[in-house]
Design a protein around this motif. Structure first.
Motif, PDB file in Angstrom:
ATOM      1  N   SER A   1       0.825  -1.288  -0.039  1.00  0.00           N
ATOM      2  CA  SER A   1      -0.071   0.068   0.077  1.00  0.00           C
ATOM      3  C   SER A   1       0.852   1.222  -0.010  1.00  0.00           C
ATOM      4  CB  SER A   1      -0.936  -0.057   1.467  1.00  0.00           C
ATOM      5  OG  SER A   1      -1.862  -1.075   1.308  1.00  0.00           O
TER       6      SER A   1
ATOM      7  N   ASP B   1       1.248   4.208  -3.099  1.00  0.00           N
ATOM      8  CA  ASP B   1       1.111   5.495  -2.656  1.00  0.00           C
ATOM      9  C   ASP B   1       2.249   6.259  -3.003  1.00  0.00           C
ATOM     10  OD1 ASP B   1      -1.283   5.073  -1.454  1.00  0.00           O
ATOM     11  OD2 ASP B   1      -0.463   5.285   0.448  1.00  0.00           O
ATOM     12  N   ASN B   2       3.531   6.004  -2.933  1.00  0.00           N
ATOM     13  CA  ASN B   2       4.841   6.455  -3.408  1.00  0.00           C
ATOM     14  C   ASN B   2       4.829   6.516  -4.720  1.00  0.00           C
ATOM     15  OD1 ASN B   2       5.990   6.930  -0.718  1.00  0.00           O
ATOM     16  ND2 ASN B   2       6.935   5.091  -0.592  1.00  0.00           N
TER      17      ASN B   2
ATOM     18  N   TYR C   1       2.389   6.759  -6.955  1.00  0.00           N
ATOM     19  CA  TYR C   1       1.324   7.901  -7.232  1.00  0.00           C
ATOM     20  C   TYR C   1       1.889   9.227  -7.026  1.00  0.00           C
ATOM     21  CZ  TYR C   1      -3.065  10.333  -7.267  1.00  0.00           C
ATOM     22  OH  TYR C   1      -3.941  11.133  -7.590  1.00  0.00           O
ATOM     23  N   LYS C   2       2.638   9.399  -6.151  1.00  0.00           N
ATOM     24  CA  LYS C   2       3.367  10.748  -5.862  1.00  0.00           C
ATOM     25  C   LYS C   2       4.576  11.203  -6.870  1.00  0.00           C
ATOM     26  CE  LYS C   2       2.985  10.438  -0.716  1.00  0.00           C
ATOM     27  NZ  LYS C   2       3.391   9.976   0.569  1.00  0.00           N
TER      28      LYS C   2
END
Length: 441
Positions: free
Chosen positions: A381, A385-386, A388-389
């Motif tokens: 997860s 998230d990383n 996506y950033k």
């Protein structure tokens, strides 16, 4: 072809070949270059706007649309998420030129239902395409479908009708998992490793569960990218004969295999136990919805009976355009161009993987579907998230497993079909950085 269409075609070629990168020259310069009037250049530019090749900033100029067509603001996006051909690589202008003659040719047939099995002339063309790969089939065994997905749906309904069981590897093509879950098919699984199939364990699962169908991607497996060894294919065919099951051979990426010594399971089969599926979504485009199945003789009529119920005929226009596209020589030209361009990207990917991922295990097949095996210390997860950033797009490996499957491996899927070559190295650096930031300590 009208003058403005010829200019539009030339501008597309200049864009595709990298002569124009971010924006087009001003209208006056293009008028001088092509020696035409302003209205002709304006018509050509409008054509490119309709094809989503460029967009206009009033009083500023005409700008080239980035490979990522979802939004114009994602210039810094690194898309490793799909194996489908980028829309910027497809010769849409040539495809459009095939549309008008196809419509005129099929005009009488647009108001009637055609053959359930598909156009006779297109089946003949598909037969010739297969023969070029040393796969010899009878024309009446070829059923044209709305992509591989329709063929799998029909086969699933055949299984339901007879209460038959299917065996699927895990991981596998995510839409097969969806079919199993949503149609509540009777199924069993084989937990394969990330490199190959353990044939002894595979036979044990077959013997204990006695499936009637086995779904496999022997060549360029989705998502793992692996290709079955020759001796394993021989063992598998002997197994199919011994335990009386059909092999569904999904060969949707077969065009990317340049090794002419490779033999498909269908080619090696002497007992009519292989169902061969081919799609054109990765060479052409998914929206065309065109593929075909080659069936053993005793399954043809049952398949047709169900196809008639769910889809009386495969789209006539798609079939006719494909026929024109093949007959004109555009299909072979485009296929070779796409594969050559893809190989350049894969070579770049391989170089970057060896540079940044020496401490990780990854497959190195130089073809399609590269995966990076992830250590248990990675928090998935946090990783997503990383990524996506950093504007890095990847496909979630978890959908390649049936829901709640307990034995899944963690891995990252990397495809280069929809990313420009010059972005691959930076994209891999960002993936490596995201992985390092996602470790549990």
């Amino acid at each position: 072809m009208k003058k403005y269409q010829s200019i539009a075609s030339s501008l597309i070629q200049f864009i595709d070949e990298g002569y124009y990168v971010n924006r087009l020259p001003n209208i006056r310069d293009m008028m001088d270059f092509f020696n035409v009037s302003q209205s002709t250049i304006t018509q050509a530019l409008q054509q490119l706007i309709k094809l989503n090749k460029i967009y206009n900033k009033p009083n500023v100029g005409y700008f080239i649309i980035n490979n990522n067509s979802n939004t114009l603001t994602h210039d810094n996006c690194y898309d490793f998420s799909t194996a489908s051909t980028s829309w910027t690589d497809f010769p849409i202008d040539s495809y459009i030129q095939c549309l008008e003659p196809s419509l005129w040719h099929e005009k009488p047939n647009l108001f009637t239902y055609g053959p359930i099995a598909g156009s006779y002339s297109l089946k003949k063309s598909f037969q010739e395409i297969l023969e070029n790969d040393q796969i010899f089939v009878k024309e009446d065994q070829i059923i044209i479908t709305s992509g591989t997905q329709e063929a799998l749906h029909i086969l699933s309904l055949m299984m339901i009708d007879n209460n038959e069981k299917i065996l699927v590897e895990q991981p596998t093509y995510h839409l097969v998992n969806n079919l199993i879950e949503r149609l509540k098919l009777n199924y069993t699984t084989y937990n394969r490793n990330l490199n190959d199939i353990n044939m002894l364990e595979f036979e044990k699962v077959i013997k204990e569960n006695r499936p009637k169908y086995v779904y496999l991607m022997p060549r360029l497996h989705n998502p793992l990218g692996t290709t079955m060894k020759e001796n394993d294919k021989v063992k598998l065919l002997k197994m199919a004969n011994k335990y009386a099951f059909y092999i569904i051979e999904d060969d949707y990426l077969g065009d990317y295999e340049k090794d002419k010594t490779y033999k498909s399971l269908y080619e090696m089969d002497n007992n009519e136990c292989v169902i061969y599926l081919k799609s054109f979504s990765k060479i052409m485009f998914p929206g065309q919805r065109l593929g075909f199945a080659v069936l053993p003789n005793n399954l043809v009529q049952k398949f047709l009976d169900i196809k008639e119920i769910i889809n009386i005929q495969t789209n006539v226009i798609s079939q006719s355009i494909m026929q024109t596209f093949i007959n004109s020589g555009l299909y072979n030209y485009h296929k070779n161009k796409i594969i050559d361009k893809h190989q350049q990207k894969v070579n770049k990917l391989r170089h970057s993987l060896n540079k940044y991922f020496k401490d990780y295990e990854f497959n190195d097949n130089h073809k399609m579907h590269t995966i990076i095996k992830l250590p248990k210390t990675i928090n998935i997860s946090v990783l997503y998230d990383n990524l996506y950033k950093y504007n890095v797009l990847v496909d979630d490996y978890r959908k390649n497993y049936i829901k709640d499957y307990k034995h899944n491996y963690k891995f990252l899927k990397i495809n280069t079909a929809n990313i420009s070559k010059d972005k691959i190295d930076i994209g891999l650096q960002l993936i490596h950085l995201s992985l390092e930031k996602s470790k549990l300590f």
